[in-house]
Write a protein that holds these residues in place. Structure first.
Motif, PDB file in Angstrom:
ATOM      1  N   TYR A 117       0.785  -1.197   0.006  1.00  0.00           N
ATOM      2  CA  TYR A 117       0.181  -0.158  -0.012  1.00  0.00           C
ATOM      3  C   TYR A 117       0.844   1.073   0.064  1.00  0.00           C
ATOM      4  CZ  TYR A 117      -4.107  -2.974   0.981  1.00  0.00           C
ATOM      5  OH  TYR A 117      -5.298  -3.770   1.134  1.00  0.00           O
TER       6      TYR A 117
ATOM      7  N   TYR B 121       0.532   5.411   0.250  1.00  0.00           N
ATOM      8  CA  TYR B 121      -0.158   6.305   0.735  1.00  0.00           C
ATOM      9  C   TYR B 121       0.562   7.734   0.240  1.00  0.00           C
ATOM     10  CZ  TYR B 121      -2.335   2.754   3.374  1.00  0.00           C
ATOM     11  OH  TYR B 121      -3.051   1.558   3.816  1.00  0.00           O
TER      12      TYR B 121
ATOM     13  N   PHE C 266       4.059  10.562  -0.022  1.00  0.00           N
ATOM     14  CA  PHE C 266       4.957   9.722   0.557  1.00  0.00           C
ATOM     15  C   PHE C 266       6.254  10.312   0.908  1.00  0.00           C
ATOM     16  CE2 PHE C 266       5.333   7.646  -3.296  1.00  0.00           C
ATOM     17  CZ  PHE C 266       6.952   7.246  -3.319  1.00  0.00           C
TER      18      PHE C 266
ATOM     19  N   TYR D 199       4.075  -1.028   4.196  1.00  0.00           N
ATOM     20  CA  TYR D 199       3.268   0.012   3.648  1.00  0.00           C
ATOM     21  C   TYR D 199       4.381   1.113   3.273  1.00  0.00           C
ATOM     22  CZ  TYR D 199       2.967   2.679   7.842  1.00  0.00           C
ATOM     23  OH  TYR D 199       3.150   3.138   8.978  1.00  0.00           O
TER      24      TYR D 199
ATOM     25  N   GLN E 271       4.861   5.342   3.440  1.00  0.00           N
ATOM     26  CA  GLN E 271       4.328   6.579   3.859  1.00  0.00           C
ATOM     27  C   GLN E 271       5.273   7.542   4.274  1.00  0.00           C
ATOM     28  OE1 GLN E 271       0.760   6.738   6.246  1.00  0.00           O
ATOM     29  NE2 GLN E 271      -0.024   8.441   5.335  1.00  0.00           N
TER      30      GLN E 271
END
Length: 311
Positions: A56, A58, A61, A95, A97
């Motif tokens: 993922y 986001y 980032f 993830y 970010q």
């Protein structure tokens, strides 16, 4: 605080130096004032969306997984470090970010170890991802030691140069592929250089007539196929690759996806402090020039590591 951010997938031109909020520090995390951040090919590959099926992302980032710096604050569950400790780490999450191209980074304690005293900030920041990849891929093929021979493809690169040193430190003989301009560099690491390209298997056999005990692929292309030809008894289980999933799986070898590991970082730090492992810095750039760092990394001619100097 200042950080590099990316607001949409794209190339180096999409990187922007800007002000962002200070990151929150979770119970098992450490806030690190970043002195230097390592640049790795995976950074710009994430930027281009190559890992979108897996992670993922986001937006906006902050890129980056490697760092070296000083502990600023610890989460309430952290007992391993205290403010003022010098640390380095491979701060990968599941993830994308909040990365390490920033003045401050909040990272899980499981991804950190104490910085090797013998390495400067830039060298320490260049070690985690590449060093862990090298160490874990060597472990995948049985951690060859004294009396063993290891073939390292792309031995002058960030991962290959570290794998070569780790193998030599364990007593193994290292044969490394590289362009001729990097042969003296490989000799300085304790390796025997060979030119890559057509006829590589014959050149390796000339150095090791009985074959090599293990092979590490850090470049892709024909590396796994050549390795299969020269590894003793054609044993695919002694071949590891970080780039050729299909080829190494078909050969019966190991695809290595590096994992954050504080204990493994500790091993690398100990090797460095014993004088058996160093990090060659190809280029140091200020944080504001992250785009130039990405372009240089993507060009693929780096000897050792590219590092961003943050503070």
């Amino acid at each position: 605080m200042k950080a590099i951010v990316m607001r949409a997938y794209g190339g180096p031109e999409n990187l922007e130096l800007t002000e962002v909020p200070e990151p929150k520090v979770g119970p098992d995390s450490v806030l690190v004032r970043v002195r230097a951040a390592g640049v790795n090919p995976v950074d710009w590959k994430i930027g281009q969306g190559y890992l979108d099926p897996m992670l993922y992302v986001y937006f906006p980032f902050v890129p980056g997984w490697d760092l070296a710096g000083v502990v600023e604050r610890i989460g309430p569950g952290v007992t391993e470090f205290a403010p003022g400790d010098e640390v380095f780490g491979y701060a990968r999450l599941d993830y994308v970010q909040h990365g390490t191209y920033a003045e401050l980074a909040a990272v899980p304690v499981r991804t950190l170890a104490r910085k090797p005293a013998s390495l400067g900030w830039q060298q320490a920041a260049g070690l985690p991802l590449a060093g862990l990849t090298a160490y874990q891929s060597l472990r995948a093929v049985g951690s060859p030691g004294a009396g063993r021979t290891v073939l390292v493809h792309a031995a002058a690169g960030g991962v290959g140069s570290l794998a070569t040193q780790i193998a030599v430190a364990a007593g193994a003989r290292a044969i490394g592929t590289a362009s001729e301009r990097n042969h003296d560099f490989l000799r300085s690491l304790g390796a025997e250089p060979v030119v890559y390209g057509e006829g590589l298997a014959d050149r390796v056999r000339a150095l090791a007539p009985d074959g090599v005990d293990a092979a590490l692929d850090y470049v892709g292309g024909e590396a796994v196929a050549v390795s299969k030809q020269v590894v003793v008894d054609g044993d695919g289980s002694r071949i590891a690759s970080i780039v050729d999933a299909e080829g190494v799986t078909r050969a019966g070898g190991h695809l290595v996806w590096v994992r954050p590991d504080a204990a493994d970082l500790g091993v690398l730090a100990e090797l460095a402090d014993r004088g058996r492992l160093t990090v060659h810095i190809d280029r140091e750039l200020p944080l504001a020039e992250a785009a130039e760092a990405w372009a240089a990394s993507a060009a693929g001619r780096t000897r050792g590591k590219i590092v961003l100097v943050v503070s």
